[in-house]
Write a protein that holds these residues in place. Sequence first.
Motif, short mmCIF file in Angstrom:
data_model
loop_
_atom_site.label_atom_id
_atom_site.label_comp_id
_atom_site.label_asym_id
_atom_site.label_seq_id
_atom_site.Cartn_x
_atom_site.Cartn_y
_atom_site.Cartn_z
N LEU A 1 0.85 -1.20 0.00
CA LEU A 1 0.00 0.00 0.00
C LEU A 1 0.88 1.25 0.00
O LEU A 1 0.59 2.23 -0.68
CB LEU A 1 -0.94 0.00 1.21
CG LEU A 1 -2.06 -1.06 1.16
CD1 LEU A 1 -2.83 -1.08 2.48
CD2 LEU A 1 -3.03 -0.79 0.00
N THR A 2 1.97 1.19 0.77
CA THR A 2 2.93 2.30 0.79
C THR A 2 3.52 2.51 -0.61
O THR A 2 3.61 3.64 -1.11
CB THR A 2 4.07 1.97 1.78
OG1 THR A 2 3.49 1.72 3.06
CG2 THR A 2 5.10 3.07 1.86
N ILE B 1 3.79 5.27 -5.89
CA ILE B 1 3.68 5.22 -7.36
C ILE B 1 2.62 6.23 -7.82
O ILE B 1 2.81 6.96 -8.80
CB ILE B 1 3.34 3.78 -7.84
CG1 ILE B 1 4.53 2.85 -7.54
CG2 ILE B 1 2.99 3.76 -9.33
CD1 ILE B 1 4.26 1.36 -7.79
N HIS B 2 1.51 6.29 -7.08
CA HIS B 2 0.45 7.24 -7.45
C HIS B 2 0.98 8.68 -7.42
O HIS B 2 0.71 9.47 -8.33
CB HIS B 2 -0.73 7.07 -6.49
CG HIS B 2 -1.85 8.01 -6.75
ND1 HIS B 2 -2.79 7.79 -7.73
CD2 HIS B 2 -2.16 9.21 -6.19
CE1 HIS B 2 -3.64 8.80 -7.75
NE2 HIS B 2 -3.28 9.68 -6.83
N HIS B 3 1.75 9.01 -6.39
CA HIS B 3 2.26 10.37 -6.29
C HIS B 3 3.40 10.64 -7.27
O HIS B 3 3.53 11.74 -7.78
CB HIS B 3 2.71 10.68 -4.85
CG HIS B 3 1.55 11.07 -3.98
ND1 HIS B 3 1.29 12.35 -3.59
CD2 HIS B 3 0.56 10.31 -3.47
CE1 HIS B 3 0.18 12.37 -2.86
NE2 HIS B 3 -0.29 11.13 -2.77
N GLU B 4 4.22 9.63 -7.54
CA GLU B 4 5.35 9.84 -8.45
C GLU B 4 4.92 9.84 -9.90
O GLU B 4 5.45 10.58 -10.72
CB GLU B 4 6.40 8.72 -8.25
CG GLU B 4 7.06 8.70 -6.88
CD GLU B 4 8.12 9.78 -6.71
OE1 GLU B 4 8.92 9.98 -7.64
OE2 GLU B 4 8.13 10.44 -5.65
N LYS B 5 3.99 8.94 -10.24
CA LYS B 5 3.65 8.71 -11.65
C LYS B 5 2.25 9.16 -12.03
O LYS B 5 1.93 9.26 -13.21
CB LYS B 5 3.76 7.20 -11.98
CG LYS B 5 5.16 6.65 -11.83
CD LYS B 5 5.99 7.06 -13.02
CE LYS B 5 7.45 6.82 -12.78
NZ LYS B 5 8.29 7.93 -13.24
N GLY B 6 1.38 9.30 -11.03
CA GLY B 6 0.01 9.71 -11.31
C GLY B 6 -0.86 8.63 -11.90
O GLY B 6 -1.99 8.89 -12.34
N LEU C 1 12.89 1.20 -18.03
CA LEU C 1 12.12 1.22 -16.78
C LEU C 1 11.49 2.56 -16.43
O LEU C 1 12.13 3.61 -16.52
CB LEU C 1 13.01 0.79 -15.61
CG LEU C 1 13.77 -0.54 -15.76
CD1 LEU C 1 14.63 -0.80 -14.52
CD2 LEU C 1 12.81 -1.69 -16.02
N ASP C 2 10.20 2.51 -16.00
CA ASP C 2 9.55 3.67 -15.41
C ASP C 2 9.80 3.68 -13.91
O ASP C 2 9.86 4.73 -13.28
CB ASP C 2 8.03 3.61 -15.63
CG ASP C 2 7.66 3.67 -17.10
OD1 ASP C 2 8.04 4.65 -17.75
OD2 ASP C 2 7.03 2.71 -17.60
N SER D 1 11.51 6.43 -11.42
CA SER D 1 11.39 6.54 -9.95
C SER D 1 12.06 5.34 -9.33
O SER D 1 11.72 4.20 -9.67
CB SER D 1 9.92 6.54 -9.52
OG SER D 1 9.28 7.68 -10.00
N ILE D 2 12.98 5.59 -8.41
CA ILE D 2 13.68 4.49 -7.74
C ILE D 2 13.04 4.28 -6.37
O ILE D 2 13.03 5.18 -5.52
CB ILE D 2 15.18 4.81 -7.55
CG1 ILE D 2 15.81 5.19 -8.90
CG2 ILE D 2 15.92 3.62 -6.93
CD1 ILE D 2 17.16 5.90 -8.76
N LEU D 3 12.47 3.09 -6.17
CA LEU D 3 11.84 2.75 -4.90
C LEU D 3 12.67 1.68 -4.19
O LEU D 3 13.42 0.93 -4.82
CB LEU D 3 10.41 2.21 -5.14
CG LEU D 3 9.28 3.23 -5.24
CD1 LEU D 3 9.43 4.15 -6.43
CD2 LEU D 3 7.93 2.53 -5.32
N HIS D 4 12.53 1.62 -2.89
CA HIS D 4 13.18 0.58 -2.07
C HIS D 4 12.36 0.52 -0.78
O HIS D 4 12.10 1.57 -0.18
CB HIS D 4 14.64 0.97 -1.79
CG HIS D 4 15.47 -0.14 -1.17
ND1 HIS D 4 15.06 -0.85 -0.06
CD2 HIS D 4 16.68 -0.64 -1.51
CE1 HIS D 4 15.99 -1.76 0.25
NE2 HIS D 4 16.99 -1.65 -0.62
N PRO D 5 11.95 -0.66 -0.33
CA PRO D 5 11.15 -0.71 0.90
C PRO D 5 11.98 -0.34 2.13
O PRO D 5 11.41 0.00 3.17
CB PRO D 5 10.69 -2.16 0.98
CG PRO D 5 11.69 -2.95 0.17
CD PRO D 5 12.15 -2.01 -0.91
#
Length: 307
Positions: A137-138, A143-148, A221-222, A262-266
Amino acid sequence: MENVRSLIDILELSVEEIDSLVELGTKILDDPAAYAHKCDGKILATLFFEPSTRTRLSFESAMLGLGGQVLGFSEAQSSSAAKGESVADTVRTVSCYADIIAMRHPKEGAPLVAAMNSLVPVINAGDGGHNHPTQTLTDLLTIHHEKGRFEDLTIGFCGDLKFGRTVHSLISAMSRYKGVRVVLVSPEELKLPSYVKQDVLGRAGIPYVQTTDLQAVMPELDILYMTRVQRERFFNEEDYLRLKDSYILTPEKLQNARPDLSILHPLPRVNEISVAVDADPRAAYFRQVRYGRFIRMALIMMLLGIQ
Ligand code: NCD
């Protein structure tokens, strides 16, 4: 228990419910004061049988931010599990003291057993190498905020795809959106389990490729979802030491990446992202941490049936 809604697997939430959680999480983020008393008088218990910083503290911070209170333990050794008590009995007990429970456990399925024996909602805060729906969920709020959007995205997962429970849950969640492509980057020994490939990606018809070469796929990659090699799930230290530094993301390796990656990491990060990457505006992992609190506030409200 009947009439009590828990969250054990991310797919228990419909796409519409995910949308409402993302919407509510965003509203809380924009105006936290408006939600400061939504859980007055409610108690959250955090039962953590495995180490954690972000997940446990963000749950506690979420409940406190809603006006509720928290209790719990952060290691199995300080609970009656150390005396041999079963998860079922621990939860039967704690559900007399709290209105909602977040549980992390090294054994796959333990939070499900807990939910079956609880009088109150149980949230899976990570079960072994299996699932981690609230990290997902996080990730979704990020993703919603970074990519819309959640559609039409190519997502690369890199690192320990075998034991990484956050990877398994996020792949499940993303497999429901149109135009999603998945790129799996790992050493041979840490490939995505075939049950996730077949039951999730295969069943949803999500196109995916598997490779050991991060550089070769970087320009496509997106989103790049980096992960830590999960030392605690290895049978021997030698294998861990051999595999732990398979991928180390550096500014040089991002040279052929998209400008809007966007680079994500938990998190926690060990070595797999060089600190020099932190200053890159594409590094979203500390923004991601912040979203974790607000989406958990939204989830707690939803499971407690609070408007
Ligand atoms: C993850 C976990 O516990 O699975 N951490 C977290 O909850 N943010 C990832 C990890 O430990 O590598």
